[in-house]
Design an enzyme around this catalytic site. Structure first.
Site, PDB file in Angstrom:
ATOM      1  N   GLU A  25       6.121  27.501   4.548  1.00 30.19           N
ATOM      2  CA  GLU A  25       6.880  26.764   3.532  1.00 30.19           C
ATOM      3  C   GLU A  25       5.980  25.778   2.793  1.00 30.19           C
ATOM      4  O   GLU A  25       6.157  25.554   1.600  1.00 30.19           O
ATOM      5  CB  GLU A  25       8.033  26.007   4.185  1.00 30.19           C
ATOM      6  CG  GLU A  25       9.103  26.902   4.760  1.00 30.19           C
ATOM      7  CD  GLU A  25      10.201  26.102   5.410  1.00 30.19           C
ATOM      8  OE1 GLU A  25      11.289  26.011   4.801  1.00 30.19           O
ATOM      9  OE2 GLU A  25       9.983  25.566   6.514  1.00 30.19           O
ATOM     10  N   TYR A  57      19.928   9.840 -18.281  1.00 28.53           N
ATOM     11  CA  TYR A  57      19.714  10.916 -17.320  1.00 28.53           C
ATOM     12  C   TYR A  57      18.340  11.565 -17.441  1.00 28.53           C
ATOM     13  O   TYR A  57      17.876  12.193 -16.496  1.00 28.53           O
ATOM     14  CB  TYR A  57      20.844  11.952 -17.313  1.00 28.53           C
ATOM     15  CG  TYR A  57      21.318  12.452 -18.639  1.00 28.53           C
ATOM     16  CD1 TYR A  57      22.499  11.981 -19.173  1.00 28.53           C
ATOM     17  CD2 TYR A  57      20.611  13.413 -19.339  1.00 28.53           C
ATOM     18  CE1 TYR A  57      22.975  12.457 -20.390  1.00 28.53           C
ATOM     19  CE2 TYR A  57      21.076  13.886 -20.542  1.00 28.53           C
ATOM     20  CZ  TYR A  57      22.257  13.410 -21.062  1.00 28.53           C
ATOM     21  OH  TYR A  57      22.711  13.879 -22.251  1.00 28.53           O
ATOM     22  N   GLU A  76      16.684  16.417   4.357  1.00 32.40           N
ATOM     23  CA  GLU A  76      17.377  15.145   4.584  1.00 32.40           C
ATOM     24  C   GLU A  76      16.520  13.980   4.099  1.00 32.40           C
ATOM     25  O   GLU A  76      17.005  13.069   3.429  1.00 32.40           O
ATOM     26  CB  GLU A  76      17.704  14.957   6.077  1.00 32.40           C
ATOM     27  CG  GLU A  76      18.754  15.902   6.604  1.00 32.40           C
ATOM     28  CD  GLU A  76      18.220  17.252   7.092  1.00 32.40           C
ATOM     29  OE1 GLU A  76      18.973  17.929   7.797  1.00 32.40           O
ATOM     30  OE2 GLU A  76      17.077  17.629   6.753  1.00 32.40           O
ATOM     31  N   LYS A 102      17.985  24.188  -0.323  1.00 31.71           N
ATOM     32  CA  LYS A 102      16.846  25.104  -0.236  1.00 31.71           C
ATOM     33  C   LYS A 102      17.408  26.497  -0.467  1.00 31.71           C
ATOM     34  O   LYS A 102      18.221  26.990   0.320  1.00 31.71           O
ATOM     35  CB  LYS A 102      16.177  25.001   1.132  1.00 31.71           C
ATOM     36  CG  LYS A 102      14.922  25.838   1.268  1.00 31.71           C
ATOM     37  CD  LYS A 102      14.305  25.752   2.655  1.00 31.71           C
ATOM     38  CE  LYS A 102      13.744  24.379   2.901  1.00 31.71           C
ATOM     39  NZ  LYS A 102      12.933  24.338   4.148  1.00 31.71           N
TER      40      LYS A 102
END
Length: 126
Positions: A25, A57, A76, A102
């Site tokens: 990853e 934004y 997290e 993910k």
């Protein structure tokens, strides 16, 4: 007329990033999607029609983009880092819902992804 609640949304922000605990990853990366729902006082902006009276934004996106470039083990932690920076940079944010997904997690399942959703309250605005 009084506004009870007001929110700014950024939905489906797409990134290719290098988060995860598996070595692969960190090497090849993965596709991610980030959704934000930000409670922000819009009372002045609805009258003034001036971007200076709202949460821009584009500036929020730039901050999220910067944080997504910093590798982390856990989504997290990535979500919390994004929220923490948003609260520090934009002190008028009242609450923040953030989802980090993910898209292709290495878990051998066929699905749309796995991730985390956090709901955070700015204790400085309470």
């Amino acid at each position: 007329m009084k506004i009870r609640n007001s929110y700014i949304f950024l939905n489906g922000l797409r990134f290719h990033a290098f988060h995860g605990v598996m070595p692969q990853e960190r090497l090849t990366g993965n596709d991610y999607r980030v959704d934000l729902r930000i409670s922000y006082p819009l009372d002045e902006a609805v009258i003034s029609d001036d971007v200076a009276d709202t949460l821009n934004y584009a500036a929020v996106y730039e901050l999220v983009s910067q944080e997504m470039k910093v590798p982390g083990n856990l989504v997290e932690r990535v979500a919390y880092r994004i929220a923490d920076r948003l609260f520090r940079k934009f002190s008028s944010i009242r609450e923040l819902d953030i989802k980090v997904l993910k898209c292709n997690p290495p878990m051998g399942a066929d699905g749309e992804g796995a991730g985390v959703e956090l709901h955070l309250i700015n204790d400085k605005t309470e």
